[in-house]
Design a protein around this motif. Structure first.
Motif, PDB file in Angstrom:
ATOM      1  N   GLN A  69      -8.511   2.174  -9.624  1.00  0.00           N
ATOM      2  CA  GLN A  69      -9.067   0.998  -8.126  1.00  0.00           C
ATOM      3  C   GLN A  69     -10.439   1.792  -8.104  1.00  0.00           C
ATOM      4  OE1 GLN A  69      -5.641   2.478  -5.470  1.00  0.00           O
ATOM      5  NE2 GLN A  69      -6.487   0.390  -4.857  1.00  0.00           N
ATOM      6  N   ASN A  90       1.010  -1.126  -0.228  1.00  0.00           N
ATOM      7  CA  ASN A  90       0.264   0.068   0.517  1.00  0.00           C
ATOM      8  C   ASN A  90       0.970   1.609   0.047  1.00  0.00           C
ATOM      9  OD1 ASN A  90      -2.557  -0.812   0.477  1.00  0.00           O
ATOM     10  ND2 ASN A  90      -2.959  -1.075   1.883  1.00  0.00           N
ATOM     11  N   GLY A  91       0.618   1.998  -0.762  1.00  0.00           N
ATOM     12  CA  GLY A  91       1.063   3.357  -1.315  1.00  0.00           C
ATOM     13  C   GLY A  91       2.071   3.416  -1.191  1.00  0.00           C
ATOM     14  N   VAL A  92       2.677   2.766  -1.838  1.00  0.00           N
ATOM     15  CA  VAL A  92       4.382   2.700  -2.704  1.00  0.00           C
ATOM     16  C   VAL A  92       4.066   3.434  -3.917  1.00  0.00           C
ATOM     17  CG1 VAL A  92       5.069   0.560  -1.584  1.00  0.00           C
ATOM     18  CG2 VAL A  92       4.186   0.673  -3.601  1.00  0.00           C
ATOM     19  N   GLY A  93       3.014   3.569  -4.263  1.00  0.00           N
ATOM     20  CA  GLY A  93       3.239   4.428  -5.783  1.00  0.00           C
ATOM     21  C   GLY A  93       2.333   3.973  -7.009  1.00  0.00           C
ATOM     22  N   LYS A  94       1.937   2.778  -6.804  1.00  0.00           N
ATOM     23  CA  LYS A  94       1.119   1.550  -7.533  1.00  0.00           C
ATOM     24  C   LYS A  94       0.116   2.483  -8.564  1.00  0.00           C
ATOM     25  CE  LYS A  94       0.076  -1.424  -5.283  1.00  0.00           C
ATOM     26  NZ  LYS A  94       0.320  -0.691  -3.978  1.00  0.00           N
ATOM     27  N   SER A  95      -0.402   3.502  -7.829  1.00  0.00           N
ATOM     28  CA  SER A  95      -2.030   3.976  -8.501  1.00  0.00           C
ATOM     29  C   SER A  95      -1.515   5.187  -9.261  1.00  0.00           C
ATOM     30  CB  SER A  95      -2.662   3.793  -7.177  1.00  0.00           C
ATOM     31  OG  SER A  95      -3.621   2.980  -7.154  1.00  0.00           O
ATOM     32  N   THR A  96      -0.332   5.702  -8.728  1.00  0.00           N
ATOM     33  CA  THR A  96       0.210   6.855  -8.337  1.00  0.00           C
ATOM     34  C   THR A  96       0.471   6.694 -10.186  1.00  0.00           C
ATOM     35  OG1 THR A  96       0.499   7.869  -7.040  1.00  0.00           O
ATOM     36  CG2 THR A  96       1.657   8.799  -8.442  1.00  0.00           C
ATOM     37  N   GLU A 154      -5.623  -2.963  -9.533  1.00  0.00           N
ATOM     38  CA  GLU A 154      -5.858  -3.616  -8.584  1.00  0.00           C
ATOM     39  C   GLU A 154      -7.080  -4.685  -9.068  1.00  0.00           C
ATOM     40  OE1 GLU A 154      -5.211  -3.672  -4.454  1.00  0.00           O
ATOM     41  OE2 GLU A 154      -3.143  -1.909  -4.638  1.00  0.00           O
TER      42      GLU A 154
HETATM   43  N1  LIG Z   1      -3.400  13.527  -4.426  1.00  0.00           N
HETATM   44  C1  LIG Z   1      -3.218  12.981  -3.485  1.00  0.00           C
HETATM   45  N2  LIG Z   1      -2.217  14.122  -2.899  1.00  0.00           N
HETATM   46  C2  LIG Z   1      -1.122  13.555  -2.524  1.00  0.00           C
HETATM   47  N3  LIG Z   1      -0.478  12.964  -2.023  1.00  0.00           N
HETATM   48  C3  LIG Z   1      -1.158  11.381  -2.649  1.00  0.00           C
HETATM   49  C4  LIG Z   1      -1.928  11.865  -3.598  1.00  0.00           C
HETATM   50  N4  LIG Z   1      -3.032  10.142  -3.800  1.00  0.00           N
HETATM   51  C5  LIG Z   1      -1.398   9.501  -3.107  1.00  0.00           C
HETATM   52  N5  LIG Z   1      -0.858  10.009  -2.770  1.00  0.00           N
HETATM   53  C6  LIG Z   1       0.423   9.752  -2.219  1.00  0.00           C
HETATM   54  O1  LIG Z   1       1.440   9.066  -3.295  1.00  0.00           O
HETATM   55  C7  LIG Z   1       1.363   8.335  -2.370  1.00  0.00           C
HETATM   56  C8  LIG Z   1       1.397   7.125  -3.173  1.00  0.00           C
HETATM   57  O2  LIG Z   1       0.372   6.589  -3.768  1.00  0.00           O
HETATM   58  P1  LIG Z   1      -0.772   5.785  -4.243  1.00  0.00           P
HETATM   59  O3  LIG Z   1      -2.770   5.491  -4.434  1.00  0.00           O
HETATM   60  O4  LIG Z   1       0.272   5.825  -5.741  1.00  0.00           O
HETATM   61  O5  LIG Z   1       0.091   3.962  -3.746  1.00  0.00           O
HETATM   62  P2  LIG Z   1      -0.145   2.695  -4.046  1.00  0.00           P
HETATM   63  O6  LIG Z   1       1.201   1.813  -4.158  1.00  0.00           O
HETATM   64  O7  LIG Z   1      -1.256   2.518  -5.345  1.00  0.00           O
HETATM   65  O8  LIG Z   1      -0.942   2.448  -2.744  1.00  0.00           O
HETATM   66  P3  LIG Z   1      -2.519   1.772  -2.266  1.00  0.00           P
HETATM   67  O9  LIG Z   1      -2.446   0.346  -2.777  1.00  0.00           O
HETATM   68  O10 LIG Z   1      -3.107   2.190  -0.837  1.00  0.00           O
HETATM   69  O11 LIG Z   1      -3.397   2.182  -3.631  1.00  0.00           O
HETATM   70  C9  LIG Z   1       1.527   8.029  -0.971  1.00  0.00           C
HETATM   71  O12 LIG Z   1       1.822   8.263  -0.298  1.00  0.00           O
HETATM   72  C10 LIG Z   1       0.265   8.917  -1.124  1.00  0.00           C
HETATM   73  O13 LIG Z   1      -0.582   8.815   0.315  1.00  0.00           O
END
Ligand SMILES: Nc1ncnc2c1ncn2[C@@H]1O[C@H](COP(=O)(O)OP(=O)(O)OP(=O)(O)O)[C@@H](O)[C@H]1O
Length: 229
Positions: free
Chosen positions: A83, A36-42, A157
């Motif tokens: 997601q 969670n939160g490593v940046g995958k969705s980003t 996901e």
């Molecule tokens: N809109 C936003 N503004 C600022 N920071 C964000 C935003 N969206 C995500 N983040 C931060 O960017 C980082 C990566 O988030 P991201 O959602 O890409 O992770 P993830 O690997 O997809 O996790 P998950 O499985 O929980 O979705 C996290 O630290 C999150 O808090």
């Protein structure tokens, strides 16, 4: 088909992705794993042009997309299933599906193939999207992305919040799509799910790729350790 090089992404001043390199070859299923939160969705949002990406390259079939707006990327042939699926709860299944034609200005028809892949949707065309189960909504979201015949399908996901029995159905659909020749990039946290599905894997941690390879040669324990919470 998709070549990503040195990609950086930011939310405001915060760097989220640091020099990501990732390739998706035609006809293959590639999985991006990570906690969670490593940046995958980003990362997926960056491919779609929904996040600030000042450095790097995103090439789809040798066409550079990094400076293109989201609709151009979609029109270039990327189908994105976010997601949480983003089904419109008050619209019917048929209306949700037709939204997938919007990138062609709403022109065109839903191919019968969609209902072959997702028979459950055919039975539910008049039902409100919000009344479908999580698994049915996931199928609807994938179907909606497919109605415009994308070259590349990206899924964020797909197993999230779905019962184990239905996860198998989603897996079967993805394998059917692979047989049809689709190229797919999946973000997942659920390792077991992708083992029978994906060809290639990447592991992300803190905005960087820390492992990659063929799923057939993956050291499952090591990778599970890297993505465990
Ligand atoms: N809109 C936003 N503004 C600022 N920071 C964000 C935003 N969206 C995500 N983040 C931060 O960017 C980082 C990566 O988030 P991201 O959602 O890409 O992770 P993830 O690997 O997809 O996790 P998950 O499985 O929980 O979705 C996290 O630290 C999150 O808090």
């Amino acid at each position: 088909m998709l070549k990503i090089k040195n990609l950086q992404a930011y939310y405001g001043e915060s760097i989220i992705l640091k020099n990501i390199d990732l390739n998706v070859q035609e006809g293959r299923i590639v999985c991006l794993l990570g906690r969670n939160g490593v940046g995958k969705s980003t990362f997926l949002k960056s491919i779609m042009g929904m996040v600030c990406t000042p450095h790097g390259s995103i090439c789809l079939e040798n066409k550079e997309l990094i400076n293109e707006p989201t609709y151009t990327r979609a029109r270039s042939g990327i189908g994105y299933v976010p997601q949480g699926r983003d089904i419109f709860p008050q619209m019917t299944v048929a209306e949700n599906l037709r939204l997938g034609l919007e990138i062609n200005n709403g022109i065109g028809k839903i191919s019968p193939k969609i209902y072959e892949l997702f028979p459950v949707l055919k039975e539910m065309l008049t039902r409100k999207g919000g009344n479908l189960s999580g698994g049915q909504q996931q199928q609807l979201a994938i179907a909606r992305a497919l109605v415009s015949h994308p070259k590349l399908l990206i899924l964020d996901e797909p197993t999230e919040g779905i019962q184990p029995s239905i996860i198998q159905d989603i897996g079967k659909v993805i394998l059917l799509l692979k047989k049809e020749g689709y190229t797919i990039l999946i973000v997942e946290q659920y390792l077991e799910f992708i083992l029978n599905i994906a060809d290639d894997y990447y592991v992300m941690d803190k905005g960087e790729i820390i492992a990659q390879g063929l799923v057939s040669k993956m050291d499952k324990e090591e990778i599970q350790h890297k993505i465990a919470i």
